[in-house]
Design a protein around this motif. Structure first.
Motif, mmCIF file in Angstrom:
data_model
loop_
_atom_site.group_PDB
_atom_site.id
_atom_site.type_symbol
_atom_site.label_atom_id
_atom_site.label_comp_id
_atom_site.label_asym_id
_atom_site.label_seq_id
_atom_site.Cartn_x
_atom_site.Cartn_y
_atom_site.Cartn_z
ATOM 1 N N ILE A 126 0.835 -1.209 0.000
ATOM 2 C CA ILE A 126 0.000 0.000 0.000
ATOM 3 C C ILE A 126 0.868 1.257 0.000
ATOM 4 C CG2 ILE A 126 -1.583 1.351 1.445
ATOM 5 C CD1 ILE A 126 -2.951 -1.220 2.228
ATOM 6 N N PHE A 127 1.971 1.173 0.740
ATOM 7 C CA PHE A 127 2.781 2.379 0.908
ATOM 8 C C PHE A 127 3.413 2.851 -0.406
ATOM 9 C CE2 PHE A 127 6.388 4.965 2.249
ATOM 10 C CZ PHE A 127 5.717 5.887 3.023
ATOM 11 N N TYR A 128 3.627 1.934 -1.366
ATOM 12 C CA TYR A 128 4.175 2.360 -2.656
ATOM 13 C C TYR A 128 3.314 3.479 -3.263
ATOM 14 C CZ TYR A 128 7.289 -1.742 -2.735
ATOM 15 O OH TYR A 128 8.238 -2.672 -2.454
ATOM 16 N N GLY A 129 1.998 3.318 -3.139
ATOM 17 C CA GLY A 129 1.088 4.341 -3.668
ATOM 18 C C GLY A 129 1.306 5.679 -2.985
ATOM 19 N N THR A 130 1.405 5.645 -1.648
ATOM 20 C CA THR A 130 1.608 6.882 -0.889
ATOM 21 C C THR A 130 2.948 7.528 -1.258
ATOM 22 O OG1 THR A 130 0.337 5.898 0.904
ATOM 23 C CG2 THR A 130 1.631 7.861 1.437
ATOM 24 N N ALA A 131 3.965 6.675 -1.424
ATOM 25 C CA ALA A 131 5.283 7.201 -1.768
ATOM 26 C C ALA A 131 5.269 7.853 -3.149
ATOM 27 C CB ALA A 131 6.321 6.081 -1.716
ATOM 28 N N LEU A 132 4.579 7.211 -4.096
ATOM 29 C CA LEU A 132 4.474 7.791 -5.438
ATOM 30 C C LEU A 132 3.743 9.136 -5.384
ATOM 31 C CD1 LEU A 132 4.885 7.356 -8.552
ATOM 32 C CD2 LEU A 132 2.546 6.533 -8.576
ATOM 33 N N LEU A 133 2.647 9.157 -4.614
ATOM 34 C CA LEU A 133 1.884 10.397 -4.440
ATOM 35 C C LEU A 133 2.781 11.502 -3.874
ATOM 36 C CD1 LEU A 133 -0.743 12.082 -4.066
ATOM 37 C CD2 LEU A 133 -1.077 10.870 -1.911
ATOM 38 N N LEU A 184 -1.064 16.128 -12.661
ATOM 39 C CA LEU A 184 -0.787 15.569 -13.986
ATOM 40 C C LEU A 184 0.277 14.471 -13.888
ATOM 41 C CD1 LEU A 184 -0.796 18.854 -16.110
ATOM 42 C CD2 LEU A 184 -2.587 17.123 -15.959
ATOM 43 N N LEU A 185 1.297 14.704 -13.043
ATOM 44 C CA LEU A 185 2.340 13.685 -12.854
ATOM 45 C C LEU A 185 1.744 12.401 -12.294
ATOM 46 C CD1 LEU A 185 5.297 15.726 -11.283
ATOM 47 C CD2 LEU A 185 5.282 14.570 -13.494
ATOM 48 N N LEU A 186 0.847 12.545 -11.319
ATOM 49 C CA LEU A 186 0.239 11.367 -10.700
ATOM 50 C C LEU A 186 -0.600 10.595 -11.718
ATOM 51 C CD1 LEU A 186 -0.249 9.829 -7.986
ATOM 52 C CD2 LEU A 186 -2.353 11.124 -7.804
ATOM 53 N N ILE A 187 -1.420 11.340 -12.484
ATOM 54 C CA ILE A 187 -2.251 10.677 -13.494
ATOM 55 C C ILE A 187 -1.347 9.991 -14.521
ATOM 56 C CG2 ILE A 187 -3.964 11.050 -15.317
ATOM 57 C CD1 ILE A 187 -4.915 13.510 -13.675
ATOM 58 N N GLY A 188 -0.299 10.705 -14.951
ATOM 59 C CA GLY A 188 0.612 10.170 -15.959
ATOM 60 C C GLY A 188 1.361 8.935 -15.486
ATOM 61 N N THR A 189 1.956 9.001 -14.282
ATOM 62 C CA THR A 189 2.766 7.868 -13.825
ATOM 63 C C THR A 189 1.896 6.641 -13.546
ATOM 64 O OG1 THR A 189 2.703 8.848 -11.622
ATOM 65 C CG2 THR A 189 4.747 9.107 -12.844
ATOM 66 N N LEU A 207 2.732 -2.790 -13.986
ATOM 67 C CA LEU A 207 3.536 -2.616 -12.779
ATOM 68 C C LEU A 207 2.729 -1.990 -11.634
ATOM 69 C CD1 LEU A 207 6.772 -1.232 -14.488
ATOM 70 C CD2 LEU A 207 6.481 -3.487 -13.451
ATOM 71 N N TRP A 208 1.450 -1.739 -11.883
ATOM 72 C CA TRP A 208 0.625 -1.051 -10.888
ATOM 73 C C TRP A 208 -0.466 -1.999 -10.415
ATOM 74 C CZ3 TRP A 208 1.209 3.198 -8.159
ATOM 75 C CH2 TRP A 208 0.107 3.755 -7.512
ATOM 76 N N SER A 209 -0.487 -2.297 -9.120
ATOM 77 C CA SER A 209 -1.546 -3.174 -8.625
ATOM 78 C C SER A 209 -2.551 -2.358 -7.823
ATOM 79 C CB SER A 209 -0.956 -4.284 -7.750
ATOM 80 O OG SER A 209 -0.772 -3.815 -6.439
#
Lengths: 129, 255
Positions: free
Chosen positions: A2-9, A41-46, A55-57
């Protein structure tokens, strides 16, 4: 995780703010220009890029979703920590300037939405370009 | 005993804030369901309670940070501060449809330009009516009518007096709070019910906190679209306030 999402954000927010800050200082302004918008935009793009490559679950998504869900309580906390007293006692000029600006802004929004922003009209009228 | 508890509240300020805001949310959503049958959105009630609490504490303490001026509520200031707010707002973009953004790009820019111009104009005209004639003061007050950040940034750049800067902040606060309260009430009449309209709304209103809280109380799904355009407003305002707008004002009043 779960934390991967928070880190990306968090990464998107920081990079977005940094770009906004750089645009600001390049234009000689001591303020960021569009940092949050660029981060969005970065979040939507990545996330789109990562999920196209498998690579995204959904588990990672939970770490973003959580923050998206708590923004209403955060906005309540923001409202509660505003200088509302300052706005109320700022005098007639401040109140008149602030309210006049809101009135003309709502009128402008109403006009623009009537022209461009109605879902039914834009779809039926084929104004989508 | 009391001192030990006070120390704990101090150390765990953010944790205390999460619990307190949670209670406010619970009360507001129940009130929305029970007393208004869901007609007034729970988030609108919660935001209103937050503003009311901020006035009450502000009057009692004379501070500028709303409830965060009381040590017990200091964590609310952290929770509602720029860092968490921006993190949460960016997170709302997760799941936004790219097509919706792309289709509204040009309209978003038009909204931004128009929104800034009408805000500056409204502030400047009102200040003129109140007898202000100095171009620096006029521009600063016009900037305050854009947002409470554009006001002081413009004022500082132009060397305005601290009274004018304070007034411009107050004007921006009035705007932000009026937008928070008026948006849910007016949304239906102005057709603010779809992503494209929300992008126009964010661009014209520009006041981040007002737009976010107003849309949250209207329809939470619209928040990311409004926030997306509103985020450019303050930066652009800071850009044109001390330059373009000031030159126009100076040319008009002839000082």
């Amino acid at each position: 995780m779960i934390f991967y999402g928070t880190a990306l954000l968090a990464g998107c927010l920081f990079i977005g703010m940094a770009i906004g800050q750089l645009i600001g200082s390049a234009l000689g302004v001591d303020s960021d220009i569009g940092g949050v918008g660029i981060a969005m935009l970065l979040l939507i793009g990545t996330t789109t890029w990562l999920s196209r490559r498998g690579l995204w679950s959904p588990t990672h998504g939970t770490g973003v979703q959580y923050w998206g869900d708590v923004y209403i309580p955060i906005v309540v906390a923001m409202a509660a920590s505003q200088n509302v007293r300052g706005a109320l006692v700022g005098g007639g000029l401040a109140f008149a300037a602030g309210s006049a600006s809101v009135v003309v802004a709502f009128a402008t929004v109403a006009l623009l939405i009537r022209r461009f922003g109605r879902h039914s009209v834009t779809q039926a009228g084929g104004e989508l370009r | 005993m009391i001192a030990a508890l006070a120390g704990l509240v101090d150390k765990y300020a953010l944790v205390v804030a999460f619990a307190l805001v949670g209670i406010v949310m619970l009360v507001s959503y129940q009130a929305s369901r029970l007393f208004t049958r869901g007609r007034v959105h729970g988030s609108a009630i919660a935001i209103f309670l937050g503003l009311a609490a901020a006035v009450a504490v502000g009057l009692a303490t004379g501070g500028r940070k709303g409830v965060a001026d009381l040590p017990l509520f200091a964590g609310v200031g952290v929770m509602g501060g720029a860092m968490f707010r921006d993190l949460a707002i960016v997170a709302t973009a997760y799941g936004v449809r790219i097509e919706d953004l792309r289709a509204s790009g040009v309209q978003g820019m038009v909204s931004l330009a128009l929104g800034l111009l009408v805000a500056f104009a409204a502030g400047i005209v009102v200040a003129w009516c109140f007898g202000v004639r100095d171009p620096v003061a006029l521009t600063t007050l016009g900037a305050g009518a854009a947002t409470y950040i554009v006001g002081p940034v413009t004022g500082a750049a132009l060397g305005a007096s601290s009274e004018m800067i304070a007034l411009s902040i107050a004007a921006g606060l009035v705007k932000s709070i009026l937008v928070m309260m008026a948006t849910p009430a007016l949304a239906r009449f102005i057709g603010l019910d779809n992503p494209r309209a929300a992008m126009i709304f964010g661009g014209v209103m520009g006041t981040n906190s007002g737009v976010i809280a107003g849309l949250a109380a209207t329809d939470p799904k619209l928040v990311p679209y409004g926030a997306m355009t509103a985020t450019f407003y303050t930066g652009l305002g800071c850009l044109i306030g001390p330059s373009l707008i000031y030159f126009i004002v100076r040319a008009l009043v002839g000082a």
